[in-house]
Every structure is written in structure tokens, then in C-alpha cells.
Write a protein that holds these residues in place. Structure first.
Motif, PDB file in Angstrom:
ATOM      1  N   SER A  45      11.749 -14.699  -0.554  1.00 61.24           N
ATOM      2  CA  SER A  45      10.413 -14.197  -0.894  1.00 61.24           C
ATOM      3  C   SER A  45       9.457 -14.357   0.286  1.00 61.24           C
ATOM      4  CB  SER A  45       9.860 -14.944  -2.110  1.00 61.24           C
ATOM      5  OG  SER A  45      10.632 -14.680  -3.253  1.00 61.24           O
ATOM      6  N   ALA A  46       9.551 -15.491   0.991  1.00 56.12           N
ATOM      7  CA  ALA A  46       8.682 -15.720   2.143  1.00 56.12           C
ATOM      8  C   ALA A  46       8.981 -14.732   3.263  1.00 56.12           C
ATOM      9  CB  ALA A  46       8.842 -17.155   2.637  1.00 56.12           C
ATOM     10  N   LEU A  47      10.259 -14.466   3.504  1.00 60.06           N
ATOM     11  CA  LEU A  47      10.625 -13.485   4.530  1.00 60.06           C
ATOM     12  C   LEU A  47      10.092 -12.103   4.169  1.00 60.06           C
ATOM     13  CD1 LEU A  47      14.329 -14.506   5.259  1.00 60.06           C
ATOM     14  CD2 LEU A  47      12.414 -14.652   6.863  1.00 60.06           C
ATOM     15  N   GLU A  48      10.283 -11.699   2.918  1.00 59.44           N
ATOM     16  CA  GLU A  48       9.820 -10.386   2.469  1.00 59.44           C
ATOM     17  C   GLU A  48       8.308 -10.250   2.594  1.00 59.44           C
ATOM     18  OE1 GLU A  48      11.186 -10.096  -1.526  1.00 59.44           O
ATOM     19  OE2 GLU A  48      13.210  -9.430  -0.969  1.00 59.44           O
ATOM     20  N   ARG A  49       7.620 -11.293   2.187  1.00 63.81           N
ATOM     21  CA  ARG A  49       6.160 -11.250   2.219  1.00 63.81           C
ATOM     22  C   ARG A  49       5.653 -11.126   3.659  1.00 63.81           C
ATOM     23  NH1 ARG A  49       2.383 -15.802  -0.817  1.00 63.81           N
ATOM     24  NH2 ARG A  49       0.482 -14.521  -0.963  1.00 63.81           N
ATOM     25  N   ALA A  50       6.283 -11.861   4.566  1.00 65.26           N
ATOM     26  CA  ALA A  50       5.898 -11.776   5.979  1.00 65.26           C
ATOM     27  C   ALA A  50       6.217 -10.403   6.550  1.00 65.26           C
ATOM     28  CB  ALA A  50       6.605 -12.864   6.778  1.00 65.26           C
ATOM     29  N   GLU A  51       7.389  -9.885   6.229  1.00 63.79           N
ATOM     30  CA  GLU A  51       7.767  -8.554   6.730  1.00 63.79           C
ATOM     31  C   GLU A  51       6.758  -7.494   6.315  1.00 63.79           C
ATOM     32  OE1 GLU A  51      12.512  -9.639   6.280  1.00 63.79           O
ATOM     33  OE2 GLU A  51      11.606  -8.140   4.963  1.00 63.79           O
ATOM     34  N   LEU A  52       6.346  -7.531   5.057  1.00 60.81           N
ATOM     35  CA  LEU A  52       5.390  -6.542   4.554  1.00 60.81           C
ATOM     36  C   LEU A  52       4.044  -6.652   5.255  1.00 60.81           C
ATOM     37  CD1 LEU A  52       6.185  -6.658   0.728  1.00 60.81           C
ATOM     38  CD2 LEU A  52       6.581  -4.727   2.291  1.00 60.81           C
TER      39      LEU A  52
END
Length: 296
Positions: free
Chosen positions: A138-145
Motif C-alpha cells: 500500500s505504501a509503495l502504491e501510494r507513493a507511486e501515485l
């Protein structure tokens, strides 16, 4: 954990970088401001490391520490961007997602000059802290977005503060990343069992040492240290050995006037030696190395 204490064993791959040089140089600018932990932002603790060690009791807001970080995006980023443009130097931006979300216009200003953006996690924290794979995803996805929203770029590389979790590299490979930089153990890239390229980073030729008691004090301290490292690596490259040099900077640290002289002088030093170096982004270094050593 199986530690590889041998690496190439002195049998360095015969790599010549795309421009014919044997020494590649990676400039990294960390974009973390606003992603450090602050009680005032709802985080459980406030980051302790700044110009001085915070003396505010744990669990209480520390507006001074927050302002020290904010200096990076309010003032330091603009000095750094102008100098990189003037010297025509490409950099890789290690970008925390919450910083991208909060100061997207500043990040966009830097990215529009052609610098690479890499994922530096949602918060400026070790990914080794994650106890569940789902939380790290979730943290990776949030940063990517957040990074994509600010720059239009999708990160191909990753680096987190401290250390990765046991499953970070598998997650990165699943998500299409090409390299990670959580490696401090070599002067050349290498391939991880996950399939990722590891482009090692360095914490000695790094302005973070201005914030540590055993580190740099004057701007000249960092310049002299970087020059010594560059001299050694350049001499090795002239003997035919391929090498990678990392130089790391932070908006709130090197962007301060008293330390910015180090940034200017290091860029001038690299400009003077440009013909013997390949100064480029970390993605380009990872890509070139993978193409030159497909079986590594």
C-alpha cells in the motif's frame, strides 16, 4: 539472510559505459521534506535528526523541526535546480510520496528538467519497519501515485531510508521496477536473485554527514572528501576498471547557503572532468550495466 561477502571477488566485469568512460557518476537529490514523521501531521513520533537533535519530548509537536525540513522545498530546491541547469547535470530524485503530494509543484519543477524520479517510500522511514507485506504494498502504491500525479513519471527505481523488508525486492520486481539502490556493498551494480538490478548507493559521499557528529562541518570538508573519492575511482578507471561513484544531497541540507558552496564546487569539479566520466541517472546506469552483462 545469506550475506555475499565476496561479490565479484576482484574479477570485475569488463564494462565500458555508453559514452566510452569507465567511471559512471550518479548525482542523487533526496526529496523528503514533508514526508518525515511529525506529530503535528498525525504521526506517532517526530523525526529527531535535523540541524540539531530535537529536544522536544516524544509525542509532542515540534514546529521548529518541521520548519527545518520545510526550508528544503521553500528555498533549497530552487538553488539546487538552478545550479543543475547551469552545469547541465542530470540527477536522480529519490522522492518520498507524501513529499510529492504536499510539494508537487516543487517536484514538478525539478522533474521537468529531465531528472529521473525514483520511489523513496511513502514516508521517510525504513521499510524494514513493515511487519506485513500488504502494508508495504500500500505504501509503495501510494507513493507511486503521488509521484506520477506530480511529474507524469512512473518510478523504475527504489531506495528507502535505512533498510528494506525481507519482501521489498520481491514486491518491487512484481510491480515492474528495474532497480533498487538499497545496497552499500560495491562500486558496481549487480543483479539480485529477484531479477532487480542493484545500483549501490553511498552514505560517505553524502551531505547527510553534515547532520552527524563524525561527519562534515565546513562546505570544504565535503568537497575535499568527494574529490578524494573521485580521484581514487578515476585512477582505477584509467587502469581499465569499471566503477560507479555516488554523490548524495538533500534539499534541506545542501540547500542552506553555508553548505551550498559544496554543491557548486562539486558540480564544477565534475564539469571539469566531464570528458572522462559518464554522468547520468541511476536508471541509465542500471540499464547500461544489464545490457553489458546480460548473464549477471
Amino acid at each position: 539472510m545469506n550475506r555475499d561477502l565476496v561479490g565479484y571477488g576482484g574479477n570485475w566485469p569488463d564494462i565500458t559505459w555508453p559514452n566510452g568512460a569507465r567511471l559512471a557518476v550518479s548525482l542523487v537529490v533526496n526529496f523528503e521534506e514533508g514526508a518525515e514523521q511529525q506529530v503535528s501531521d498525525g504521526d506517532p513520533v517526530t523525526e529527531r535528526i535535523g540541524e540539531v537533535i530535537s529536544v522536544v519530548p516524544h509525542g509532542r509537536p515540534d514546529p521548529g523541526q518541521a520548519q527545518i525540513f520545510a526550508y528544503g522545498t521553500r528555498a533549497g530546491a530552487w538553488r539546487i535546480a538552478e545550479a543543475l541547469r547551469r552545469h547541465q547535470m542530470p540527477a536522480t530524485l529519490f522522492v518520498c510520496g507524501r513529499a510529492a503530494e504536499r510539494a508537487g509543484s516543487v517536484l514538478a519543477m525539478l522533474a521537468q528538467d529531465g531528472h529521473e524520479v525514483a520511489n523513496h517510500g511513502w514516508l521517510w522511514r525504513p521499510h524494514a519497519d513493515f511487519e506485513r507485506r500488504e502494508d508495504e504494498t500500500s505504501a509503495l502504491e501510494r507513493a507511486e501515485l503521488a509521484i506520477h500525479d506530480a511529474t507524469g513519471q512512473t518510478p523504475r527505481g527504489f531506495f528507502c531510508r535505512g533498510a528494506e523488508s525481507p519482501w521489498t525486492r520481491a514486491l518491487l520486481a512484481e510491480r515492474g521496477y528495474f532497480y533498487t539502490s538499497n545496497g552499500f556493498d560495491d562500486d558496481l551494480p549487480y543483479r539480485d536473485p529477484s531479477g532487480l538490478m542493484v545500483v549501490p548507493y553511498a552514505l560517505d559521499t553524502n551531505d547527510m554527514k553534515f547532520f552527524h557528529p563524525n561527519g562534515f562541518v565546513r562546505a570544504e570538508d565535503m568537497v575535499d572528501y568527494v574529490r578524494a573519492a573521485l580521484d581514487v575511482l578515476q585512477a582505477e578507471s584509467q587502469r581499465g576498471l569499471p566503477r560507479l561513484m555516488n554523490i548524495g544531497f538533500h534539499l534541506r541540507i545542501i540547500g542552506r547557503p553555508g553548505r551550498f558552496a559544496a554543491f557548486e564546487q562539486i558540480l564544477e569539479m565534475l564539469s571539469e572532468r566531464r570528458d572522462d566520466l559518464w554522468i547520468t541517472t541511476r536508471y541509465q546506469i542500471a540499464k547500461a550495466f544489464a545490457e553489458s552483462s546480460p548473464c549477471m
